[in-house]
Design a protein around this motif. Structure first.
Motif, short mmCIF file in Angstrom:
data_model
loop_
_atom_site.label_atom_id
_atom_site.label_comp_id
_atom_site.label_asym_id
_atom_site.label_seq_id
_atom_site.Cartn_x
_atom_site.Cartn_y
_atom_site.Cartn_z
N THR A 435 0.83 -1.19 0.00
CA THR A 435 0.00 0.00 0.00
C THR A 435 0.87 1.25 0.00
OG1 THR A 435 -0.11 0.19 2.40
CG2 THR A 435 -1.76 -1.21 1.33
N VAL A 436 0.31 2.32 -0.51
CA VAL A 436 0.90 3.66 -0.40
C VAL A 436 -0.13 4.53 0.30
CG1 VAL A 436 1.61 5.71 -1.66
CG2 VAL A 436 2.45 3.47 -2.36
N GLU A 437 0.22 5.02 1.50
CA GLU A 437 -0.76 5.72 2.32
C GLU A 437 -0.10 6.80 3.19
OE1 GLU A 437 -2.30 3.39 5.62
OE2 GLU A 437 -1.13 1.65 4.97
N PRO A 438 0.34 7.88 2.59
CA PRO A 438 0.84 8.98 3.43
C PRO A 438 -0.32 9.62 4.19
CG PRO A 438 0.72 9.66 1.13
CD PRO A 438 0.39 8.20 1.16
N TRP A 439 -0.18 9.77 5.49
CA TRP A 439 -1.25 10.33 6.32
C TRP A 439 -1.01 11.81 6.56
CZ3 TRP A 439 -0.43 6.53 11.00
CH2 TRP A 439 -0.56 5.21 10.55
N TYR A 440 -2.07 12.57 6.65
CA TYR A 440 -1.98 13.98 7.10
C TYR A 440 -2.93 14.16 8.27
CZ TYR A 440 -2.09 19.07 7.22
OH TYR A 440 -2.01 20.38 7.62
N TYR A 441 -2.39 14.38 9.47
CA TYR A 441 -3.18 14.62 10.68
C TYR A 441 -2.65 15.89 11.34
CZ TYR A 441 -4.72 9.71 10.34
OH TYR A 441 -5.25 8.52 9.93
N ASN A 442 -3.45 16.95 11.33
CA ASN A 442 -3.02 18.23 11.91
C ASN A 442 -3.93 18.55 13.10
OD1 ASN A 442 -2.41 20.90 12.54
ND2 ASN A 442 -2.00 21.42 10.39
N HIS A 443 -3.42 18.29 14.30
CA HIS A 443 -4.20 18.55 15.52
C HIS A 443 -4.33 20.04 15.81
CE1 HIS A 443 -4.74 14.39 17.06
NE2 HIS A 443 -3.64 14.16 16.34
N ARG A 444 -3.47 20.86 15.24
CA ARG A 444 -3.55 22.30 15.47
C ARG A 444 -4.78 22.91 14.80
NH1 ARG A 444 2.75 24.13 14.32
NH2 ARG A 444 3.72 22.76 15.89
#
Length: 489
Positions: A435-444
């Motif tokens: 799989t190719v799965e770059p995550w983007y999680y921005n808690h700010r």
């Protein structure tokens, strides 16, 4: 039990010249003799249970998932790994047969090498003696219940001639394995077990709380029963063989990916404010099973709003957290898979709950897709995961780097499991699937987007097995409106 060691001089010559290619020839040469030997035992066994109901023979209800040559190739591959390591003995256990209501699902390595849903058995490769044996129970305990003979008619295993005929693997009573292991433990030769992760085998600790995997259970048993045995980890051996898929496996992975994409497409048309995450889980699971999938390889991950910012283990830590109803203006993330014929998929998409992405959501999703595209473009035989990570970082804007997970989490090998064994430093080869799965999680900012595709390494580069499922914000919106027909994609 030593009748199986009586190989002819001709077979020994083939073994020394061609390595473990003889496994196939030996197995087939033995097949008729084994079948005739076991047939005598079978004649002495009752064909019916105490109630008169017919015994439930294994191959009355199923067959091997692939052709003989597929299993020949696999067993020769793992045998070569064992020989290249200097020989020794390899134990490959099957799963315990006790069910708590779930359908039996065989352990991956045992299924990979045998194709059998046989419980409580152990496949043994002895490289030193150039033999392969399957130690099995006399009968399948799942089919026995003295209090209910009409419902549990019994199933013979050891004297079922079809096991040897179908697989070409000689079978012996499981009780005899103790003698084999006792004798082996007195030597300094390695005894290999796949520990499930890289690294040396260490003592299995037992404390107040423990969750033993089947591998850990076996290792603990071997350590406590045969303390002098020299245990070695076979993880790398299985990783090298299982990372490269055959054409038959690739076809199965294609089908599983298509089934998963169809499940996401069906769920996409039901996303709207007020619908709960569990509602969406139910839609995905129903679509997988209605499409022919036998089971879910992992619980569907559907997370919206603030839940979308957190990994699965945190969300699953609370009983009701995933009952959350989706709200207008949020996104909902799908990270789901279907299992078809033992092979699995793992696909992710982000959808707007209101049916339309905000400009900021579009911007983030386009950025993440560009990173994903850069990774896929860098895929070709010879590169490593480290090279792909470097490509991912180079494609990620500086302001997004603190929130983009592109280290060890940008992807993982896939096949019989959503986390197939792999060696992260191994150069890519044609036939690998991950799989190719770059995550983007921005808690700010409270923003999160996710995109996951299944990639096949080819001789020329890469093929995205899930590219037919929309990946751009515009086409994802169209998918939610039912404006895209995936049957023609």
């Amino acid at each position: 039990m030593h009748w199986s060691l009586l190989l002819s001089a001709g077979l020994e010559h083939l073994a020394s010249r061609y390595g473990y290619a003889f496994v196939r020839a030996t197995a087939r040469a033995r097949r008729l003799g084994v079948a005739l030997f076991l047939a005598g035992l079978c004649l002495a066994s009752p064909a019916r249970g105490q109630s008169g109901a017919p015994e439930q023979r294994y191959f009355d209800w199923t067959d091997l998932p692939f052709a003989d040559d597929e299993y020949d190739r696999r067993r020769q591959g793992i045998a070569r790994q064992l020989l290249d390591a200097g020989g020794g003995m390899l134990l490959v256990p099957s799963r315990d047969g006790v069910s708590h209501g779930e359908t039996f699902r065989q352990l991956d390595d045992f299924m990979y090498l045998t194709g059998l849903e046989l419980p409580n058995a152990i496949l043994v490769f002895n490289a030193d003696a150039r033999e392969m044996l399957l130690f099995v129970p006399d009968r399948d305990a799942r089919f026995e219940n003295p209090g209910r003979p009409n419902d549990f008619p019994g199933r013979p295993v050891l004297d079922d001639t079809l096991f040897a005929q179908k697989t070409g693997i000689p079978m012996l009573p499981l009780a005899q394995l103790r003698e084999v292991l006792s004798a082996w433990a007195s030597t300094d030769r390695p005894l290999y077990v796949n520990a499930g992760a890289p690294g040396p085998i260490t003592p299995v600790e037992v404390g107040y709380f423990a969750h033993f995997t089947p591998a850990e259970h076996l290792i603990h048993y071997l350590q406590t029963t045969y303390g002098s045995a020299r245990l070695e980890n076979a993880y790398a051996m299985f990783a090298r063989v299982r990372m490269v898929k055959s054409s038959a496996e690739i076809a199965r992975l294609h089908a599983a990916a298509r089934l998963t994409g169809n499940a996401i497409a069906r769920a996409a048309q039901q996303v709207k404010p007020g619908v709960t995450e569990r509602d969406m889980e139910a839609v995905v699971e129903a679509a997988c099973k209605e499409g022919g999938g036998q089971r879910m390889p992992f619980a569907p991950i559907v997370k919206s709003g603030p839940n979308a910012l957190w990994p699965w283990r945190i969300l699953a830590a609370h009983y009701n957290r995933r009952n959350r109803a989706m709200q207008a203006g949020e996104v909902v993330i799908f990270d789901v898979g279907c299992e078809l014929g033992y092979y699995v998929s793992d696909v992710g998409r982000t959808l707007p709950v209101s049916g339309t992405f905000t400009e900021e959501q579009k911007k983030l999703l386009d950025m993440q897709r560009a990173v994903s595209d850069a990774i896929i473009a860098a895929v070709k035989p010879g590169v490593t995961f480290a090279d792909l990570q470097q490509a991912a970082r180079a494609a990620t804007p500086a302001e997004a780097l603190p929130f983009m997970q592109v280290a060890d989490f940008f992807g993982h090998h896939i096949g019989l499991d959503a986390g197939d064994p792999s060696l992260r430093d191994a150069p890519l080869e044609a036939g690998m699937v991950f799989t190719v799965e770059p995550w983007y999680y921005n808690h700010r900012t409270g923003q999160s987007v996710f995109l996951e595709d299944v990639i096949l390494v080819t001789e020329q580069g890469a093929e995205n097995l899930t590219s037919y499922l929309p990946r751009t914000p515009e086409r994802l919106e169209m998918l939610m409106k039912g404006q895209i027909d995936l049957t023609g994609e």
